[in-house]
Design a protein around this motif. Structure first.
Motif, PDB file in Angstrom:
ATOM      1  N   LEU A   1      35.952  53.697  33.868  1.00 11.82           N
ATOM      2  CA  LEU A   1      37.132  53.955  34.549  1.00 11.82           C
ATOM      3  C   LEU A   1      37.395  52.998  35.530  1.00 11.82           C
ATOM      4  N   ILE A   2      36.341  52.960  36.468  1.00  7.79           N
ATOM      5  CA  ILE A   2      36.240  51.881  37.716  1.00  7.79           C
ATOM      6  C   ILE A   2      36.657  50.575  37.288  1.00  7.79           C
ATOM      7  N   LYS A   3      36.171  50.162  36.176  1.00  5.72           N
ATOM      8  CA  LYS A   3      36.356  48.847  35.584  1.00  5.72           C
ATOM      9  C   LYS A   3      37.674  48.513  35.332  1.00  5.72           C
ATOM     10  N   ILE A   4      38.407  49.622  34.676  1.00  2.00           N
ATOM     11  CA  ILE A   4      39.777  49.417  34.556  1.00  2.00           C
ATOM     12  C   ILE A   4      40.689  49.292  35.777  1.00  2.00           C
ATOM     13  N   ARG A   5      40.459  50.238  36.721  1.00  2.18           N
ATOM     14  CA  ARG A   5      41.090  50.313  37.800  1.00  2.18           C
ATOM     15  C   ARG A   5      40.932  48.940  38.656  1.00  2.18           C
ATOM     16  N   THR A   6      39.772  48.284  38.434  1.00  4.55           N
ATOM     17  CA  THR A   6      39.618  47.028  39.304  1.00  4.55           C
ATOM     18  C   THR A   6      40.131  45.762  38.587  1.00  4.55           C
TER      19      THR A   6
END
Length: 242
Positions: A11-16
């Motif tokens: 999910l962090i990958k998607i947010r960044t």
């Protein structure tokens, strides 16, 4: 590493990634915009007028943004050796792929429900009195169906991208396919076209239907397409070199 930290990392990958956030925003914007435009030329008064489909007409274009999101979220792993780094941290490939799938599905479901609410509100406002025939149950079905349908189409793209290892290849297949199905054979009922992923899923946006599938059975067919693509993608991830 347990599942929850892996999901959190995905999910962090998607947010960044700005392109992914842009695709999510485009789902709402495009769906609402084209629903408004469809309402201006809805064909109200004609025998086959369907106020529910008119209100959710923008889904035919919003799904392209959802497909782009699913394809990009997975294809980013195949750039610059990203998948090798990911698998070094999460050696269990199956666990990683399930987490990636969930990381695609959760934001699309949330955004899809918002897009459904916006599309319904905009569609009803533009249609005016022509939308009075819509019942509360039909409106709710359309909003929930919007979230589920967009999620399934994003997962279909994610699975196909994992199989092909290319977001460009996935979009080159799916976007022309969706446009052809939606606008060329979209009005053909009672044939094999009823079981194509987009046509089956979009039954949920119609007040009435003539084909062999209903709103929820149509979404179930779309879910089978998505599941097939994800299984093929999972096989590719497990058996091919990173």
């Amino acid at each position: 590493m347990s599942f929850v930290p892996v999901l959190h990392a995905e999910l962090i990958k998607i947010r960044t990634l700005r392109s992914l956030l842009g695709a999510l925003g485009a789902v709402v914007l495009v769906t609402g915009l084209f629903s408004a435009l469809a309402g201006l030329d809805s064909g109200a008064g004609e025998a086959d007028f369907d106020p529910l489909f008119s209100a959710f007409f923008g889904i035919s274009f919003g799904q392209i943004a959802a497909v782009a999101f699913g394809a990009t979220a997975v294809s980013s792993e195949f750039h610059g050796g990203g998948l090798r780094v990911t698998l070094a941290a999460v050696p269990r490939r199956g666990r990683w792929f399930v987490a990636k799938t969930a990381a695609v599905a959760l934001p699309v479901l949330a955004v899809g429900l918002v897009a459904g609410g916006v599309s319904l509100a905009v569609g009803r406002a533009v249609l005016g009195a022509d939308a009075n025939a819509l019942t509360w149950d039909e409106s709710l079905r359309g909003v929930i169906g919007c979230g589920l349908y967009l999620t399934l189409m994003a997962l279909l793209a994610a699975g196909l991208t994992a199989l092909l290892r290319s977001g460009v290849a996935t979009l080159s297949i799916l976007i022309p396919f969706l446009l052809i199905v939606s606008f060329v054979v979209g009005g053909v009922s009672g044939t094999v076209a009823d079981f194509l992923p987009d046509k089956a899923g979009q039954v949920v946006f119609h007040q009435s239907w003539d084909g062999s599938l209903g709103p929820w059975t149509g979404l179930a067919v779309t879910a089978l397409w998505a599941a097939g693509a994800l299984l093929a993608g999972a096989w590719s991830v497990r058996h091919r070199d990173a």
